[in-house]
Write a protein that holds these residues in place. Structure first.
Motif, PDB file in Angstrom:
ATOM      1  N   SER A 198       0.825  -1.218   0.000  1.00 59.27           N
ATOM      2  CA  SER A 198       0.000   0.000   0.000  1.00 59.27           C
ATOM      3  C   SER A 198       0.863   1.274   0.000  1.00 59.27           C
ATOM      4  CB  SER A 198      -0.932  -0.007   1.216  1.00 59.27           C
ATOM      5  OG  SER A 198      -0.145  -0.014   2.391  1.00 59.27           O
ATOM      6  N   ALA A 199       2.175   1.104  -0.164  1.00 56.16           N
ATOM      7  CA  ALA A 199       3.076   2.257  -0.091  1.00 56.16           C
ATOM      8  C   ALA A 199       2.852   3.257  -1.224  1.00 56.16           C
ATOM      9  CB  ALA A 199       4.528   1.772  -0.099  1.00 56.16           C
ATOM     10  N   TYR A 200       2.589   2.756  -2.413  1.00 52.89           N
ATOM     11  CA  TYR A 200       2.384   3.646  -3.569  1.00 52.89           C
ATOM     12  C   TYR A 200       1.019   3.376  -4.176  1.00 52.89           C
ATOM     13  CZ  TYR A 200       7.314   4.370  -2.883  1.00 52.89           C
ATOM     14  OH  TYR A 200       8.513   4.666  -2.315  1.00 52.89           O
ATOM     15  N   LEU A 219       0.296   1.662 -16.177  1.00 52.33           N
ATOM     16  CA  LEU A 219       1.102   1.371 -14.988  1.00 52.33           C
ATOM     17  C   LEU A 219       2.538   1.887 -15.133  1.00 52.33           C
ATOM     18  CD1 LEU A 219       0.359  -0.074 -12.371  1.00 52.33           C
ATOM     19  CD2 LEU A 219       1.139  -2.213 -13.374  1.00 52.33           C
ATOM     20  N   LYS A 220       3.054   1.748 -16.348  1.00 52.54           N
ATOM     21  CA  LYS A 220       4.443   2.204 -16.613  1.00 52.54           C
ATOM     22  C   LYS A 220       4.556   3.701 -16.346  1.00 52.54           C
ATOM     23  CE  LYS A 220       4.589   1.217 -20.911  1.00 52.54           C
ATOM     24  NZ  LYS A 220       3.818   0.441 -21.851  1.00 52.54           N
ATOM     25  N   THR A 221       3.583   4.459 -16.891  1.00 54.46           N
ATOM     26  CA  THR A 221       3.618   5.918 -16.731  1.00 54.46           C
ATOM     27  C   THR A 221       3.508   6.283 -15.256  1.00 54.46           C
ATOM     28  OG1 THR A 221       2.252   5.815 -18.698  1.00 54.46           O
ATOM     29  CG2 THR A 221       2.645   8.018 -17.780  1.00 54.46           C
ATOM     30  N   ALA A 222       2.603   5.600 -14.549  1.00 50.49           N
ATOM     31  CA  ALA A 222       2.402   5.918 -13.130  1.00 50.49           C
ATOM     32  C   ALA A 222       3.681   5.628 -12.332  1.00 50.49           C
ATOM     33  CB  ALA A 222       1.241   5.098 -12.585  1.00 50.49           C
ATOM     34  N   GLN A 226       5.917   8.596 -10.446  1.00 47.80           N
ATOM     35  CA  GLN A 226       6.089   8.552  -8.982  1.00 47.80           C
ATOM     36  C   GLN A 226       7.558   8.357  -8.605  1.00 47.80           C
ATOM     37  OE1 GLN A 226       3.269   6.703  -6.458  1.00 47.80           O
ATOM     38  NE2 GLN A 226       1.653   6.655  -7.999  1.00 47.80           N
ATOM     39  N   LYS A 227       8.252   7.597  -9.432  1.00 42.80           N
ATOM     40  CA  LYS A 227       9.674   7.368  -9.166  1.00 42.80           C
ATOM     41  C   LYS A 227      10.442   8.684  -9.344  1.00 42.80           C
ATOM     42  CE  LYS A 227      13.530   4.635 -10.890  1.00 42.80           C
ATOM     43  NZ  LYS A 227      14.199   5.225 -12.036  1.00 42.80           N
ATOM     44  N   LYS A 228      10.078   9.427 -10.382  1.00 36.55           N
ATOM     45  CA  LYS A 228      10.737  10.720 -10.651  1.00 36.55           C
ATOM     46  C   LYS A 228      10.612  11.649  -9.429  1.00 36.55           C
ATOM     47  CE  LYS A 228      12.826  11.403 -14.573  1.00 36.55           C
ATOM     48  NZ  LYS A 228      13.689  10.309 -14.199  1.00 36.55           N
ATOM     49  N   ALA A 247       6.116  -4.292  -4.404  1.00 36.71           N
ATOM     50  CA  ALA A 247       4.896  -4.855  -3.802  1.00 36.71           C
ATOM     51  C   ALA A 247       3.654  -4.115  -4.297  1.00 36.71           C
ATOM     52  CB  ALA A 247       4.989  -4.773  -2.276  1.00 36.71           C
ATOM     53  N   SER A 248       3.780  -2.785  -4.474  1.00 38.45           N
ATOM     54  CA  SER A 248       2.626  -1.997  -4.933  1.00 38.45           C
ATOM     55  C   SER A 248       2.282  -2.332  -6.390  1.00 38.45           C
ATOM     56  CB  SER A 248       2.909  -0.494  -4.802  1.00 38.45           C
ATOM     57  OG  SER A 248       3.280  -0.188  -3.473  1.00 38.45           O
TER      58      SER A 248
END
Ligand code: KG4
Ligand code: ZN
Length: 347
Positions: A198-200, A219-222, A226-228, A247-248
């Motif tokens: 549930s972290a991301y 999913l790739k874009t998300a 978020q990583k950026k 895990a997310s």
């Protein structure tokens, strides 16, 4: 009848021998051999088709010899030859098709051309807990994500499929964004065991759509965006952040696969689910499907872990089951055409 089967549609060379007998509808696996090219492709972050084809050529003869030696049999003891005709990488398929056809011609034995996805969806018949027809199949591999109503051998009705990336592709591409080695699916699955799902907050596209289709490309874009945000000031993600991300991502993919599988079972009124393809090895997917299905008195069947990803056993098995069910007659036609794109319904 002994059938020697060849798989070469992507980055695994698989050879296997099965025996079809009068008193059993499920062929018996006599011996098998597999060579995975993963180490070779790792360097490039994905499968390089030309290298894959060349490596299939290098492996196919020693693997065939190994399968025969293990079974203590000779080429003359083989009654039919089967190979993956498609779908898959054209050059890679040509190696299996060319070798299998030449061998059949030289031995004057019949040939059986097998659909790769049929191999996957019948692979649980080689497990200790084989399914019975009819069932819903969730086929989740690197190239395909489909829900199929399986009435019998050769009788398949597509219920829904991905409109963009396959589930395995979603695992692999997001894993790559996290800096994990190819193929990312299994790596991401391992890291996810120590992460917080549930972290991301990641999207679950089409979760509530009325149809049985999937979409994973968002999913790739998300993950990328978020990583950026985490990497401001050039600070790399910590190990725990990568595990939490894994895990997310896993949870987002698994949630959709489980929900859509349950919808497919409800829609068809069937109470048996078969899971096949590489992503079928994912432990969280198995855990959630087992839990959801046991609450609804639905039986779930999986291939053995070793038969989830590509292998020769499933191709020899599918050929044997097709002959046994009378849906295919072995052919003495040694001309061959591969089918890199091929619908399972239109066989
Ligand atoms: O069925 P397969 O060997 O090849 C195709 O026909 O595409 O599936 C390979 C896919 C890859 O995307 C790989 O990452 C994924 O299956 N995969 C997994 C796991 N093991 C393999 N994905 C998630 N968790 C796993 N444990
Ligand atoms: Zn496959």
């Amino acid at each position: 009848m002994r059938i020697l089967g060849f798989e070469s549609s992507c980055d695994e060379t698989g050879v296997a021998l099965v025996e079809v007998s009068d008193n059993n509808n499920i062929p018996r696996l006599i011996s098998e051999a597999l060579y995975s090219q993963i180490q070779m492709h790792k360097e490039y972050g994905g499968v390089v088709p030309e290298l894959a084809s060349r490596d299939h050529i290098r492996r196919v003869i020693p693997l065939t010899q190994h399968v025969l030696d293990q079974a203590q049999l000779h080429l003359n003891d083989i009654d039919a030859i089967a190979y993956t005709q498609g779908p898959g990488l054209a050059g890679a398929l040509l190696v299996g098709a060319g070798f299998a056809t030449s061998l059949a011609f030289a031995l004057n034995k019949p040939l059986i051309k097998v659909h790769h996805l049929e191999g996957h969806l019948l692979s649980p018949f080689l497990s200790k807990d084989p399914p019975e027809f009819p069932f819903v199949a969730l086929l989740v591999s690197g190239g395909h994500t489909q829900l199929i109503k399986v009435h019998n051998v050769g009788d398949y009705h597509l219920l829904g499929e991905t409109i963009d990336d396959a589930a395995g592709e979603a695992f692999d591409k997001t894993a790559k964004l996290l800096g994990l080695p190819y193929p990312g699916g299994p790596e991401l699955g391992k890291l996810a065991e120590h992460g917080d799902p549930s972290a991301y907050d990641l999207p679950r596209p089409m979760l509530y759509s009325k149809d049985l289709n999937f979409s994973f490309s968002g999913l790739k874009t998300a993950v990328f965006t978020q990583k950026k945000k985490l990497e401001v000031d050039g600070v790399d993600m910590s190990e725990q952040q990568i595990a939490d991300f894994s895990a997310s991502i896993q949870m987002a993919i698994v949630d959709v696969l489980v929900k859509k599988s349950l919808n497919a079972l409800k829609q068809t009124g069937l109470n048996r689910l078969v899971v096949a393809g590489g992503v079928g090895a994912n432990k969280e997917l198995r855990r959630q499907l087992n839990e959801a299905c046991s609450r609804r008195q639905i039986r779930v069947h999986y291939p053995e872990f070793s038969l989830c990803t590509d292998n020769g056993a499933m191709i020899a098995l599918a050929a044997g089951m097709r002959i046994k069910a009378g849906v295919q007659v072995p052919e003495y036609d040694y001309s061959f055409a591969i089918r890199p794109r091929w619908s399972l319904e239109l066989q």
